[in-house]
Design a protein around this motif. Sequence first.
Motif, PDB file in Angstrom:
ATOM      1  N   LEU A 299      -0.394  11.521   8.664  1.00 17.43           N
ATOM      2  CA  LEU A 299      -1.204  10.531   8.326  1.00 17.43           C
ATOM      3  C   LEU A 299      -0.511   9.377   7.540  1.00 17.43           C
ATOM      4  N   ALA A 300       0.174   9.437   6.587  1.00 20.41           N
ATOM      5  CA  ALA A 300       0.648   8.662   5.871  1.00 20.41           C
ATOM      6  C   ALA A 300       1.850   7.865   6.524  1.00 20.41           C
TER       7      ALA A 300
ATOM      8  N   GLN B  49      -0.198  17.535   7.426  1.00 18.88           N
ATOM      9  CA  GLN B  49      -1.073  16.622   8.058  1.00 18.88           C
ATOM     10  C   GLN B  49      -1.227  15.495   7.410  1.00 18.88           C
ATOM     11  N   ARG B  50      -1.167  15.652   5.949  1.00 18.14           N
ATOM     12  CA  ARG B  50      -1.216  14.167   5.031  1.00 18.14           C
ATOM     13  C   ARG B  50       0.158  13.435   5.235  1.00 18.14           C
TER      14      ARG B  50
ATOM     15  N   ASP C 214       0.851  -1.103  -0.177  1.00 19.40           N
ATOM     16  CA  ASP C 214      -0.092   0.187  -0.052  1.00 19.40           C
ATOM     17  C   ASP C 214       0.864   1.422   0.054  1.00 19.40           C
ATOM     18  N   PHE C 215       0.438   2.504  -0.768  1.00 15.47           N
ATOM     19  CA  PHE C 215       1.206   3.599  -0.762  1.00 15.47           C
ATOM     20  C   PHE C 215       0.426   4.673  -0.962  1.00 15.47           C
ATOM     21  N   CYS C 216       0.774   6.018  -1.200  1.00 10.88           N
ATOM     22  CA  CYS C 216       0.158   7.079  -1.287  1.00 10.88           C
ATOM     23  C   CYS C 216       1.152   7.983  -2.030  1.00 10.88           C
ATOM     24  N   ALA C 217       0.465   8.963  -2.753  1.00 11.19           N
ATOM     25  CA  ALA C 217       1.035   9.896  -3.604  1.00 11.19           C
ATOM     26  C   ALA C 217       0.657  11.374  -3.079  1.00 11.19           C
ATOM     27  N   ILE C 218       1.654  12.114  -2.785  1.00 11.84           N
ATOM     28  CA  ILE C 218       1.501  13.537  -2.242  1.00 11.84           C
ATOM     29  C   ILE C 218       2.129  14.507  -3.363  1.00 11.84           C
TER      30      ILE C 218
ATOM     31  N   GLY D 203       1.886   7.467   9.593  1.00  6.02           N
ATOM     32  CA  GLY D 203       1.186   6.594  10.705  1.00  6.02           C
ATOM     33  C   GLY D 203       0.797   5.523   9.991  1.00  6.02           C
ATOM     34  N   ALA D 204       0.143   5.427   8.848  1.00 10.49           N
ATOM     35  CA  ALA D 204      -0.439   4.347   8.143  1.00 10.49           C
ATOM     36  C   ALA D 204       0.750   3.337   7.595  1.00 10.49           C
ATOM     37  N   ASP D 205       2.040   3.887   7.586  1.00 14.09           N
ATOM     38  CA  ASP D 205       3.418   3.103   6.920  1.00 14.09           C
ATOM     39  C   ASP D 205       2.907   2.795   5.593  1.00 14.09           C
ATOM     40  N   PHE D 206       2.332   3.840   4.897  1.00 16.73           N
ATOM     41  CA  PHE D 206       2.388   3.962   3.486  1.00 16.73           C
ATOM     42  C   PHE D 206       3.827   4.188   2.904  1.00 16.73           C
TER      43      PHE D 206
END
Lengths: 244, 244
Positions: free
Chosen positions: B152-153, B148-149, B130-134, B155-158
Amino acid sequence: MTGTLTIAGLGPGDEALITPEVSAALGNATDIVGYAPYVTRVPPRDGLTLHPSDNRVELQRAGEALRLASEGRHVVVVSSGDPGVFAMASAVFEALESVPQWHDLPIRVLPGITAMLAAAASAGAPLGHDFCAINLSDNLKPWPLIEQRLRLAAGADFAIAMYNPRSASRPEGFARTLAILREAGCSERIVIFARAVSTPEQRIETVLLRDARPEMADMRTMVIVCNSTTRRVGRWVYAPRQVR
Amino acid sequence: MTGTLTIAGLGPGDEALITPEVSAALGNATDIVGYAPYVTRVPPRDGLTLHPSDNRVELQRAGEALRLASEGRHVVVVSSGDPGVFAMASAVFEALESVPQWHDLPIRVLPGITAMLAAAASAGAPLGHDFCAINLSDNLKPWPLIEQRLRLAAGADFAIAMYNPRSASRPEGFARTLAILREAGCSERIVIFARAVSTPEQRIETVLLRDARPEMADMRTMVIVCNSTTRRVGRWVYAPRQVR
């Protein structure tokens, strides 16, 4: 040692979404290794051996591909979408880790159009602002971790692209996902159900999360929960660039 | 009305990463609209008008493209990477929203290889989980939302793919990003700096986040902060599929 291992993404289904880099690799391969439905997408030809395998044998399949390459073959491991996104690339490196004498094999990873990009394009531009991608399958991670990530992603107001939302063996996870996102205040967010994107069976549905039902998704569906600012224009859905 | 508008992604730079679907659209176009360095990537030919424009005029550019299409032209708006990821697709739909008489224009969005997929492939498989793009630019959103993002990211270990990490006009944001992630307990995570991926100037550097320095990134760099389970094998970095 003159073998090579290439880990390639075939995109979501349409031939026109396969990059020339991947087509060239397929054209130069001696062996194609992968999950049977993806291997079937590669046209047979003289001098090319196809090695289709079952689902859920990723690590064995990766080991077999490495072994063939170590014997001098030009092996392409195929995934749908992008090989690095919930697909074969991680399995190959995991298999590589356990066999130090293969660490110097020439390996290349060739990116592909992953399902969320094709799904987003078919619906408009729901990933035009910050987003995340979560695999909803709990085959390889504990379900509570998925729940935690969903809550944090909702809190961050990320658009959330969901891979593997629902299968016959896991019918309940996606229903819980929808419930968690409602609890997290996402009921008014737009949800895109993009099934079999870029194939003749493509079907795009958009609803508000409060109206989304678990049976709207299956294993061929990419679900994108849009961020809170995403809106409709005509038949399209898009995330505005500016957030105040 | 027989004009069309196509919003197409040119991928990260290498011609071999442009999908045949996009190449066909470029071949059928009468007009190419986009940021000058991307328009320059389209070979000129008879019957094709190029409309290069400056940075930061996305909405005007989108309106111009829609106007040309409404006059019967076959317009392709080009972005690098994928047009739906921090690129022109959102701007086009935003411009479309303000002109209801254009809502029925035939529009298509054609996905492309976005920078994070090419960067990930060049380094291994850091986006295998799992991952995110910022987007780290605060031109279009308030900086506190980015912070903030990031928290949270973390904390989610993304895994966190960072677009536009640093520019001459925003030298401080990326330094703060690194500090925030250290505070959030990410110092031992692997960070990938992938510059000018798929071009002759490509350079890939991987370091632990505690050793990352702001000047390792510029506007041509994709930064991927790996998740906490990501590890090295040989010259590669990959996210294991299984998390316990």
